[in-house]
Scaffold this active site. Structure first.
Site, PDB file in Angstrom:
ATOM      1  N   GLU A 204       0.820  -1.213   0.000  1.00  9.98           N
ATOM      2  CA  GLU A 204       0.000   0.000   0.000  1.00  9.98           C
ATOM      3  C   GLU A 204       0.857   1.267   0.000  1.00  9.98           C
ATOM      4  OE1 GLU A 204      -3.269   0.001   2.716  1.00  9.98           O
ATOM      5  OE2 GLU A 204      -3.820  -2.049   2.241  1.00  9.98           O
ATOM      6  N   LYS A 338     -15.715  -1.383   3.156  1.00  7.65           N
ATOM      7  CA  LYS A 338     -15.076  -1.713   1.881  1.00  7.65           C
ATOM      8  C   LYS A 338     -16.158  -2.244   0.940  1.00  7.65           C
ATOM      9  CE  LYS A 338     -10.648  -3.349   3.859  1.00  7.65           C
ATOM     10  NZ  LYS A 338     -10.064  -4.550   4.510  1.00  7.65           N
TER      11      LYS A 338
HETATM   12  P1  PGA Z   1      -6.740  -5.921   2.506  1.00  6.00           P
HETATM   13  O1  PGA Z   1      -6.102  -4.986   3.622  1.00  6.00           O
HETATM   14  O2  PGA Z   1      -7.291  -5.070   1.449  1.00  6.00           O
HETATM   15  O3  PGA Z   1      -5.563  -6.759   2.074  1.00  6.00           O
HETATM   16  O4  PGA Z   1      -7.804  -6.742   3.207  1.00  6.00           O
HETATM   17  C1  PGA Z   1      -6.699  -3.814   4.076  1.00  6.00           C
HETATM   18  C2  PGA Z   1      -7.166  -3.918   5.518  1.00  6.00           C
HETATM   19  O5  PGA Z   1      -7.029  -4.974   6.172  1.00  6.00           O
HETATM   20  O6  PGA Z   1      -7.704  -2.957   6.052  1.00  6.00           O
HETATM   21 ZN    ZN Z   2      -8.059  -4.158   8.123  1.00  4.96          ZN
END
Ligand code: PGA
Ligand code: ZN
Length: 435
Positions: A204, A338
């Site tokens: 990231e 998300k």
């Molecule tokens: P991921 O990580 O997109 O790999 O799930 C982001 C998070 O855990 O917040």
């Molecule tokens: Zn997370």
């Protein structure tokens, strides 16, 4: 205005993995694009991301079946529907899929269409997406959570803890957040290089370090804040994403911290998280316990929920039913949001509203596998969510989201609001507390 056609094809995310882009075209020729991100430390309760699992193609990661599902199953169902009725379109797709976790057609297929329809509706209305999605009510610029050091599944487990993040709690404006973050990010990079602890950048965009313990990351982050000229806990505070489900063995009920060479039961592990929050200027912690360790969540929330933001990611997976349960059992006080965990724009909006109605705090989030799309910046403003987490302060799939907030601020003009750490007021008021 009616949806005229859907086009879907493979594109690639920030890790170079195949993902889906969908273009919706309306009867008047207006178009809208949707493109889907992908996680690495995914929660077991997430909607299903459909991959072909054919080792001969893209190491099993191709999405040809999901794309075919758009063409043969979803397009016939939604073509002819009103683009302005997002809920009806999303419910129709949920119905066609017919499973609780979208495993028949794939949440990635359904979300690509859902996002494309939302984008087409905004273009049809000649409105920016934040205005169209929020029906003009969105005016609050988000306070960012920005990753400085990456670990866990995003850095080959170089630290057990997944994210060491910064929240610019002293910022009076979004521009000031960007400046504080820039200064701390680079101060941290300098320190890592001086101490020969710099390995590279994690998925990231945060630093991929070489540390001897998880706590070394916390100590270094505090030093970086000082080095940048800020007071830790005042102008710049720490947020953590423990991603504890990845450290937990459900068969033994124990957590393993590889770097610290220890194995802990639920009490011991949560107490260690509490200890870190007490000894370092931590203002927010995500997944401090595994998604099945309900007692662990309750222990953490009871101890620190009145002053620390306690965010459920793998615990809730943006699922309104799971969030409702969590609220009833006081497991946390905030929800990571998300889109692809649940798979439609409508259910995501429902999850945010549900969170807000309980006096809890939503944090709109990207995935570790991202794209050049900035949908979530608009979603954060549209819903007055107040917080946005998209990874670090490097790499264009991250910066495009921060830059989009800057553009939205200009579009909103004097209607734009920034309350910074004022977003945490409900925690201090005890509205979301444990008692
Ligand atoms: P991921 O990580 O997109 O790999 O799930 C982001 C998070 O855990 O917040
Ligand atoms: Zn997370």
């Amino acid at each position: 205005m009616k949806i005229h056609s859907l086009d879907a094809y493979p594109v690639f995310d920030s890790r170079g993995n195949p993902t889906i882009e969908c273009e919706a075209t309306l009867a008047d020729g207006t178009r809208g694009l949707g493109v889907v991100p992908s996680g690495a430390s995914t929660g077991q309760y997430e909607a299903l991301e459909l991959r072909d699992n054919d080792p001969r193609r893209f190491r099993g990661r191709s999405v040809f079946q999901a794309i075919e599902n758009i063409q043969t199953r979803l397009a016939p169902a939604v073509v002819g529907m009103d683009v302005e009725d997002q809920r009806a379109v999303d419910l129709r797709m949920i119905q066609v899929d017919g499973t609780p976790n979208k495993s028949a057609l794939g949440a990635n297929a359904i979300l690509a269409v859902s996002m494309a329809v939302a984008a087409a509706a905004a273009n049809h209305r000649r409105q920016p997406l934040h205005q169209s999605l929020g029906e003009g009510r969105g005016t609050l610029l988000p306070l960012p959570e920005i990753q400085i050091i990456g670990g866990g599944a995003h850095a080959n487990w170089r630290t057990d803890i997944q994210d060491f993040l910064l929240i610019a709690t002293g910022a009076q404006s979004f521009a000031e957040v960007m400046e504080i973050t820039f200064n701390v990010y680079h101060a941290c990079g300098d320190l890592l290089k001086q101490r020969r602890r710099y390995y590279g950048l994690a998925d990231e965009g945060g630093y991929w370090p070489e540390f001897d313990s998880n706590e070394e990351a916390l100590t270094l982050l505090v030093e970086a804040i000082n080095r940048a000229g800020y007071t830790p806990g005042v102008e710049a505070s720490i947020a953590l994403d423990i991603a504890a489900s990845d450290l937990f063995d459900p068969s033994t009920g124990r957590y393993r911290l590889e770097l610290d060479q220890c194995e802990l039961n639920s009490h011991e592990f949560v107490d260690r998280m509490i200890d870190w929050c007490e000894r370092y200027p931590v203002i927010s912690i995500e997944d401090p316990a595994a998604d099945t360790d309900v007692a662990g969540w309750q222990r953490f929330q009871a101890a620190l929920g009145h002053r620390v933001q306690v965010v459920g990611d793998d615990l809730f997976t943006t699922n309104p039913a799971r969030i409702r349960e969590g609220i009833a059992h006081r497991l946390a006080n905030a929800v990571l949001i998300k889109l692809n965990q649940i798979g439609t724009v409508t259910e995501t909006l429902d999850a945010i509203r549900l969170t807000q109605a309980a006096g809890w705090l939503p944090v709109i989030s990207a995935r570790s596998g991202e794209t050049e799309d900035a949908f979530i910046s608009h979603l954060a403003v549209a819903t007055n969510a107040g917080q946005l987490k998209v990874g670090s302060f490097a790499r264009s799939e991250r910066m495009v989201k921060w830059n989009e907030v800057i553009r939205i601020e200009r579009q909103l003009g004097n209607r734009a609001r920034f309350i910074g750490k004022g977003i945490y007021a409900p925690l201090a008021n005890g509205k979301t507390g444990s008692s």
